[in-house]
Each structure stands twice: as structure tokens, then as C-alpha cells.
Design a protein around this motif. Structure first.
Motif, PDB file in Angstrom:
ATOM      1  N   ALA A 292     131.010  21.110 108.835  1.00  0.00           N
ATOM      2  CA  ALA A 292     131.854  22.080 108.124  1.00  0.00           C
ATOM      3  C   ALA A 292     131.032  22.915 107.154  1.00  0.00           C
ATOM      4  N   LEU A 293     130.084  22.294 106.467  1.00  0.00           N
ATOM      5  CA  LEU A 293     129.231  23.027 105.530  1.00  0.00           C
ATOM      6  C   LEU A 293     128.324  24.014 106.255  1.00  0.00           C
ATOM      7  N   ARG A 294     127.912  23.666 107.453  1.00  0.00           N
ATOM      8  CA  ARG A 294     127.081  24.579 108.246  1.00  0.00           C
ATOM      9  C   ARG A 294     127.846  25.866 108.555  1.00  0.00           C
ATOM     10  N   GLU A 295     129.146  25.752 108.754  1.00  0.00           N
ATOM     11  CA  GLU A 295     129.960  26.926 109.063  1.00  0.00           C
ATOM     12  C   GLU A 295     130.088  27.876 107.883  1.00  0.00           C
ATOM     13  N   THR A 296     129.970  27.367 106.676  1.00  0.00           N
ATOM     14  CA  THR A 296     130.176  28.190 105.473  1.00  0.00           C
ATOM     15  C   THR A 296     128.904  28.412 104.676  1.00  0.00           C
ATOM     16  N   SER A 297     127.764  27.939 105.186  1.00  0.00           N
ATOM     17  CA  SER A 297     126.514  27.954 104.412  1.00  0.00           C
ATOM     18  C   SER A 297     126.768  27.338 103.041  1.00  0.00           C
ATOM     19  N   GLY A 298     127.262  26.128 103.064  1.00  0.00           N
ATOM     20  CA  GLY A 298     127.761  25.479 101.858  1.00  0.00           C
ATOM     21  C   GLY A 298     126.691  24.888 100.966  1.00  0.00           C
ATOM     22  N   THR A 299     127.156  24.229  99.908  1.00  0.00           N
ATOM     23  CA  THR A 299     126.263  23.599  98.937  1.00  0.00           C
ATOM     24  C   THR A 299     126.710  22.177  98.669  1.00  0.00           C
ATOM     25  N   VAL A 300     125.736  21.337  98.336  1.00  0.00           N
ATOM     26  CA  VAL A 300     125.971  19.918  98.064  1.00  0.00           C
ATOM     27  C   VAL A 300     125.275  19.556  96.764  1.00  0.00           C
ATOM     28  N   VAL A 301     125.945  18.752  95.949  1.00  0.00           N
ATOM     29  CA  VAL A 301     125.302  18.168  94.771  1.00  0.00           C
ATOM     30  C   VAL A 301     125.553  16.662  94.777  1.00  0.00           C
ATOM     31  N   ASN A 302     124.470  15.905  94.651  1.00  0.00           N
ATOM     32  CA  ASN A 302     124.544  14.447  94.552  1.00  0.00           C
ATOM     33  C   ASN A 302     124.450  14.016  93.093  1.00  0.00           C
ATOM     34  N   LEU A 303     125.162  12.956  92.745  1.00  0.00           N
ATOM     35  CA  LEU A 303     125.089  12.409  91.397  1.00  0.00           C
ATOM     36  C   LEU A 303     123.989  11.366  91.313  1.00  0.00           C
ATOM     37  N   GLY A 304     122.877  11.770  90.711  1.00  0.00           N
ATOM     38  CA  GLY A 304     121.799  10.838  90.439  1.00  0.00           C
ATOM     39  C   GLY A 304     121.950  10.280  89.032  1.00  0.00           C
ATOM     40  N   SER A 305     120.831   9.976  88.400  1.00  0.00           N
ATOM     41  CA  SER A 305     120.850   9.411  87.053  1.00  0.00           C
ATOM     42  C   SER A 305     119.425   9.379  86.520  1.00  0.00           C
ATOM     43  N   THR A 306     119.292   9.390  85.198  1.00  0.00           N
ATOM     44  CA  THR A 306     117.975   9.142  84.627  1.00  0.00           C
ATOM     45  C   THR A 306     117.459   7.771  85.048  1.00  0.00           C
ATOM     46  N   ASN A 307     118.375   6.844  85.346  1.00  0.00           N
ATOM     47  CA  ASN A 307     117.975   5.513  85.792  1.00  0.00           C
ATOM     48  C   ASN A 307     117.255   5.541  87.140  1.00  0.00           C
ATOM     49  N   GLY A 308     117.405   6.635  87.866  1.00  0.00           N
ATOM     50  CA  GLY A 308     116.685   6.788  89.117  1.00  0.00           C
ATOM     51  C   GLY A 308     115.290   7.346  88.928  1.00  0.00           C
ATOM     52  N   HIS A 309     114.965   7.716  87.697  1.00  0.00           N
ATOM     53  CA  HIS A 309     113.652   8.304  87.390  1.00  0.00           C
ATOM     54  C   HIS A 309     112.806   7.385  86.519  1.00  0.00           C
ATOM     55  N   ILE A 310     113.479   6.649  85.640  1.00  0.00           N
ATOM     56  CA  ILE A 310     112.778   5.711  84.758  1.00  0.00           C
ATOM     57  C   ILE A 310     113.341   4.307  85.002  1.00  0.00           C
ATOM     58  N   ALA A 311     112.544   3.296  84.743  1.00  0.00           N
ATOM     59  CA  ALA A 311     112.989   1.914  84.926  1.00  0.00           C
ATOM     60  C   ALA A 311     113.884   1.493  83.769  1.00  0.00           C
ATOM     61  N   VAL A 312     115.021   0.904  84.104  1.00  0.00           N
ATOM     62  CA  VAL A 312     115.973   0.413  83.102  1.00  0.00           C
ATOM     63  C   VAL A 312     116.271  -1.048  83.414  1.00  0.00           C
TER      64      VAL A 312
ATOM     65  N   ASN B  12     117.959  -4.676  83.776  1.00  0.00           N
ATOM     66  CA  ASN B  12     119.283  -5.211  84.133  1.00  0.00           C
ATOM     67  C   ASN B  12     120.104  -4.272  85.010  1.00  0.00           C
ATOM     68  N   SER B  13     119.449  -3.364  85.710  1.00  0.00           N
ATOM     69  CA  SER B  13     120.161  -2.385  86.536  1.00  0.00           C
ATOM     70  C   SER B  13     119.403  -2.098  87.822  1.00  0.00           C
ATOM     71  N   ALA B  14     118.809  -3.118  88.430  1.00  0.00           N
ATOM     72  CA  ALA B  14     117.925  -2.879  89.572  1.00  0.00           C
ATOM     73  C   ALA B  14     118.630  -2.133  90.698  1.00  0.00           C
ATOM     74  N   GLY B  15     119.803  -2.599  91.094  1.00  0.00           N
ATOM     75  CA  GLY B  15     120.509  -1.949  92.199  1.00  0.00           C
ATOM     76  C   GLY B  15     120.878  -0.516  91.876  1.00  0.00           C
ATOM     77  N   TYR B  16     121.375  -0.292  90.669  1.00  0.00           N
ATOM     78  CA  TYR B  16     121.777   1.048  90.259  1.00  0.00           C
ATOM     79  C   TYR B  16     120.571   1.980  90.201  1.00  0.00           C
ATOM     80  N   CYS B  17     119.479   1.509  89.603  1.00  0.00           N
ATOM     81  CA  CYS B  17     118.281   2.349  89.496  1.00  0.00           C
ATOM     82  C   CYS B  17     117.765   2.746  90.879  1.00  0.00           C
ATOM     83  N   VAL B  18     117.652   1.783  91.761  1.00  0.00           N
ATOM     84  CA  VAL B  18     117.132   2.057  93.106  1.00  0.00           C
ATOM     85  C   VAL B  18     118.069   2.989  93.867  1.00  0.00           C
ATOM     86  N   SER B  19     119.380   2.766  93.732  1.00  0.00           N
ATOM     87  CA  SER B  19     120.340   3.615  94.448  1.00  0.00           C
ATOM     88  C   SER B  19     120.264   5.062  93.973  1.00  0.00           C
ATOM     89  N   LYS B  20     120.111   5.263  92.674  1.00  0.00           N
ATOM     90  CA  LYS B  20     120.082   6.624  92.150  1.00  0.00           C
ATOM     91  C   LYS B  20     118.758   7.325  92.449  1.00  0.00           C
TER      92      LYS B  20
END
Length: 252
Positions: A131-151, A153-161
Motif C-alpha cells: 500500500a505504501l508503494r502505491e502512495t510513495s509513503g513514509t514510515v517512522v519506527n519508534l526507537g529509543s536512546t536505549n538502542g544507542h547507549i547501554a542501559v 536492567n533493560s537488555a531485551g528493550y535495548c537490543v530491540s530498539k
């Protein structure tokens, strides 16, 4: 907000996951103010949402989606197309967090976070791609600073982000020829239900705020404004990027 900006998304349809509350709600409200038609999706039962957007005759719609299921993601996109006839924007906001030291975190908690945050983002993006290909659409994913720096007690969350933000790069590369732009945002801590537990810990918050040069948490509207920029025409040459909405956390 100028009149031009307020109507920028007129005639366009935006699908927002995790839209029942928190950042998803703020994104929906922001895009609605700028003229978008909203397809709001969440796993939360429709009668338990924390706002009324999409519940009345305002042209917006609500949809049940479980991003752990490919079939559910595809069904949600099909429903959006049936109701609105097109899809222009996708905001992959659905997510969870589980906190524990890595040595003690259960495999189930670790994999649940990855399945919803990372694989769920992939499932939803893949379902929306035709559907996005038909409209030349845009996507935004929700990341986190936890995906850039180590935090701690949040291993799963950090790796996922971290994965969510890198997935934006890969999809941006693969889908550029289709006219689809894919980016991510990486907020620092935001006062939502997801952070209720840590925001109630005075010592944690003292350390957290000390790590933010701007000296405050990000608001849900801070995040929504940045997502609106990345979805809109002002960012026409921006793809495969992560904008950190973090008050300077990641400049250290």
C-alpha cells in the motif's frame, strides 16, 4: 502552528500502532491537527482506550492489531484500505518493556520484548509495504536512546530498539526505489504508563535527569512533533536516519 502546516496531511491516511495511549495517542492527535485521516491500531480492546479519537464520526477509524501475528498485521492493513482506500504513512509505535538484570531476566521476557518491538515492527512494515508503494509513503519506527547507549536492567528493550533503528536503515535502502522513506526517532524517557515504575524511583530519576543535558524528560508531544516532521514533505530528502529526541543524551 501555521495554516499551511495544519493542513499538510489533508487527504492522507496514517496508520499508527500502539495508538490507545501514550506516545501513540500524542502522534495521532498531532497528525489529526495537521489534517491526516487516522487509522488507529492497538491490541487494547476498543472500549479501554484512553482517548476518544476515532471512536466517533470524525473520519478516523480504530482497528485491533496484534503485532505478534503476521495475519493480524495484514488484516489490519486490509481493513484500513477497505475503510479509507489508501495508506500514506505508517508509525510503528507498538512496544513493551520488561526490566530485570540480564543474569536474571527470563528468556520469555527477553523474547517477548523482541517479538513485539522488533519483529512486530518488521511484520507491520512488511504488511503495509504494497500500500505504501502505491502512495510513495513514509514510515517512522519508534526507537529509543536505549538502542544507542547501554542501559542496565533493560537488555531485551535495548537490543530491540537498536534493531528497530537499524531496520529503518535497511528498509530505507531497499524501498527507496519505490519512493518510500523510512526513518526512526529515539526518545529519552517520556512520562507515559510504560515508565510509571521507574519514574516512581527517586534515585533512578535523579540519575536519569543528570544524564540529560537539557535537564528534563521528553514529552509525548516532543516525540509526536518529530514524527510529524519525518512523515511530512519538509523531510523529503531524509531517509534511513534516526533523530534522537533526547535533550542531548546521545552527544556524550
Amino acid at each position: 502552528m501555521t495554516a499551511a502546516v495544519s493542513g499538510e496531511f489533508a487527504g492522507r491516511v496514517a496508520l499508527v500502532t500502539g495508538a490507545a495511549r501514550g506516545i501513540g495517542q500524542a502522534v495521532a492527535e498531532h497528525l489529526a491537527e495537521r489534517g491526516a485521516v487516522l487509522a488507529l491500531a492497538d491490541v487494547t480492546p476498543l472500549d479501554a482506550w484512553e482517548h476518544d479519537l476515532g471512536a466517533g464520526g470524525d473520519g478516523h477509524t480504530r482497528h485491533v492489531v496484534d503485532v505478534r501475528s503476521t495475519a493480524s498485521c495484514r488484516a489490519a492493513v486490509a481493513e484500513v484500505l477497505e475503510r479509507h482506500g489508501r495508506l500514506d504513512h505508517l508509525v510503528n509505535n507498538a512496544g513493551i518493556v520488561r526490566r530485570a538484570p540480564a543474569s536474571e531476566m527470563s528468556e520469555e521476557d527477553f523474547t517477548d520484548v523482541l517479538d513485539i518491538n522488533l519483529t512486530g515492527t518488521f511484520r507491520m512494515s512488511q504488511a503495509a509495504y504494497p500500500a505504501l508503494r502505491e502512495t510513495s509513503g513514509t514510515v517512522v519506527n519508534l526507537g529509543s536512546t536505549n538502542g544507542h547507549i547501554a542501559v542496565a536492567n533493560s537488555a531485551g528493550y535495548c537490543v530491540s530498539k537498536a534493531g528497530v533503528m537499524h531496520l529503518a536503515r535497511v528498509l530505507a535502502l531497499e524501498w527507496a526505489a519505490d519512493g518510500i522513506r523510512v526513518n526512526a526517532v529515539g526518545p529519552t524517557i517520556v512520562p507515559t504508563a510504560m515508565t510509571d515504575d521507574v519514574r516512581g524511583d527517586a534515585d533512578y530519576m535523579q540519575d536519569k535527569l543528570a544524564s540529560i543535558p537539557a535537564g528534563r524528560m521528553a514529552t509525548a508531544d516532543d516525540v509526536a512533533q518529530t514524527i510529524g516532521y519525518l512523515l511530512g514533505g519538509a523531510s523529503a530528502m531524509v531517509t534511513g536516519q534516526t533523530i534522537f529526541v533526547d535533550g542531548g543524551v546521545t552527544i556524550h
